[in-house]
Design a protein around this motif. Structure first.
Motif, PDB file in Angstrom:
ATOM      1  N   ARG A   1       0.866  -1.172   0.000  1.00 29.61           N
ATOM      2  CA  ARG A   1       0.000   0.000   0.000  1.00 29.61           C
ATOM      3  C   ARG A   1       0.908   1.230   0.000  1.00 29.61           C
ATOM      4  O   ARG A   1       1.452   1.604   1.045  1.00 29.61           O
TER       5      ARG A   1
ATOM      6  N   CYS B   1      -4.535  -2.881   6.368  1.00 30.27           N
ATOM      7  CA  CYS B   1      -4.952  -1.563   5.904  1.00 30.27           C
ATOM      8  C   CYS B   1      -6.374  -1.299   6.392  1.00 30.27           C
ATOM      9  O   CYS B   1      -7.205  -2.209   6.436  1.00 30.27           O
ATOM     10  N   SER B   2      -6.661  -0.043   6.724  1.00 31.91           N
ATOM     11  CA  SER B   2      -8.015   0.289   7.189  1.00 31.91           C
ATOM     12  C   SER B   2      -9.037   0.082   6.068  1.00 31.91           C
ATOM     13  O   SER B   2     -10.223   0.013   6.334  1.00 31.91           O
TER      14      SER B   2
ATOM     15  N   TYR C   1      -8.201   8.392   7.333  1.00 31.58           N
ATOM     16  CA  TYR C   1      -8.341   7.209   8.182  1.00 31.58           C
ATOM     17  C   TYR C   1      -9.194   7.492   9.410  1.00 31.58           C
ATOM     18  O   TYR C   1      -8.733   7.461  10.549  1.00 31.58           O
TER      19      TYR C   1
HETATM   20 MO    MO Z   1      -3.583   1.523   4.605  1.00 36.51          MO
END
Ligand code: MO
Ligand code: MTE
Length: 400
Positions: free
Chosen positions: A44, A94-95, A232
């Motif tokens: 990412r 990852c969110s 985020y």
């Molecule tokens: Mo991420």
């Protein structure tokens, strides 16, 4: 082209975008092994991969700045020579993992990379403890632990301008295991994963594990980067115009699970959108063996205590077998290190489903605080598509 020097990637990674590189780990690599091989670890990147001369990497400089402006610099070689090395095993997620499922499950597209279940991987990391380096740089750890320091946040900056922060409490928690890592699965960090130095903040959203780490700044405030103050964060399903400052930045992760392997004996399988309710024919009075596998994970060092599966759309449930960590049939055991459960838990289940039937297979996990996953994505939909943790559903029809 700032991406001209980006590394070659393994052809099995599932590429979402190539400039910058965003690529997920394929399902079999998620299910098969406890430690994800470096070349199959999801990537990412918000920007290009900063160029670092392999031969001169020990001269890479990390700058540490305290609240009063005091600055101390360390080369990577200093870090390796002057501080004890630590190893931890930790998953990064990852969110946005499973954001695509959130869109499919709610009928509302969520903004961002359309990850399926592969924006998570698990590795062993080696480096030095952030708190050791902060103490050496002159930060009073005792005062920090008592909660009486004016420093409240630790900012990490990457060489290409990415940045994020974590609360001081996590940074100096003697059981928090926050590392400045230079090694991944016993080899130097690969370029995509932060060579030569990255933060590893186990149990927290991977956005805080800043790669290509060049600066640490102590502050009374959170990082002002967009990856801290925007992006985020999570909101309610109704909120389409949001007050960013009203929501906290995501740090510890909630409980998650997914089905990443599905094997059926003797019949070809259709999945997902290929099948529709009622799309069944050739019903036979026989049952079909299915073998399911996947992962479960919770943040904050919480362990997975149970993985529940349903092979009939939620009418009945059964428990998956939790696989031993750090070992699989073809892997030699490697001890899990760290003060919390920073790793994922792999699971498997063998069951039967009737032939000719359309079936929805479900998984949900429970962590040691008895947190579990929401039933539907509609209930947790948010415009950035963060924290898509609803029950993972796979639709199959056998011989239909
Ligand atoms: Mo991420
Ligand atoms: N650090 C830097 N310097 N640049 C980035 O783009 N991406 C973050 C984090 N650290 C990022 C970064 C995000 S959002 C994630 S999910 C993880 O790195 C991904 O780590 P990986 O590529 O090693 O899997």
């Amino acid at each position: 082209d700032p991406f001209a020097d980006d590394p070659q990637r393994h052809p099995s990674l599932i590429t979402k975008t190539s400039k910058p590189c965003n690529a997920e780990t394929p399902g079999d690599a998620l299910s098969d092994r406890f430690l994800t091989p470096n070349e199959l670890f999801y990537v990412r990147n918000h920007m290009w991969v900063p160029k670092v001369d392999q031969a001169a990497s020990d001269a890479h400089i990390l700058t540490v700045e305290l609240l009063d402006g005091t600055v101390k610099q360390y080369t990577l070689q200093d870090l390796k020579a002057r501080f004890p090395s630590r190893k931890i095993t930790a998953a990064l997620q990852c969110s946005g993992n499973r954001r695509k499922h959130m869109g499919q499950g709610s009928g509302r597209l969520a903004n961002g990379l359309q990850w399926t279940a592969g924006a998570i991987s698990n590795a062993s990391w080696e480096g030095v403890l952030l708190s050791d380096v902060l103490a050496d740089a002159g930060f009073d750890i005792g005062e920090g632990l008592r909660g009486s320091s004016a420093t409240k946040h630790v900012h990490f900056s990457g060489m290409e301008a990415y940045g994020a922060s974590i609360p001081l409490k996590k940074a100096i928690d003697p059981q928090g295991d926050v590392l400045l890592a230079y090694s991944m699965n016993d080899t130097p960090l690969p370029p995509d994963h932060g060579f030569p130095l990255r933060a590893i903040v186990p149990g927290h959203v991977a956005a805080r594990s800043v790669k290509w780490l060049s600066q640490i700044t102590l502050s009374d405030e959170e990082s002002t980067s967009q990856w801290q103050r925007r992006d985020y964060k999570c909101f309610g399903p109704n909120e389409t115009k949001v007050d960013w400052d009203a929501a906290p930045a995501i740090q510890e992760m909630p409980v998650q699970s997914a089905i990443t392997g599905l094997k059926m004996r003797g019949w070809t399988t259709k999945t997902g959108t290929e099948c529709a309710e009622g799309d069944s024919r050739n019903a036979k009075e026989a049952a079909q063996m299915v073998s399911l596998s996947g992962y479960a994970f919770s943040g904050g060092g919480r362990s997975i205590v149970r993985v529940d599966l349903s092979l009939d759309g939620g009418r009945s449930w059964t428990q998956a077998q939790l696989l031993p960590d750090c070992a699989s049939e073809d892997e030699s055991p490697s001890p899990c290190q760290g003060h919390g459960t920073w790793t994922w838990k792999r699971w498997r289940h063998d069951g039967t489903i009737p032939l000719g039937a359309f079936r929805e297979l479900l998984v949900k996990a429970t962590d040691d605080a008895y947190n579990t996953q929401p039933e539907s994505h509609a209930a947790t939909w948010n415009l950035r598509g963060n924290l898509a943790t609803a029950w993972h559903r796979i639709q199959i029809c056998v011989d239909c």
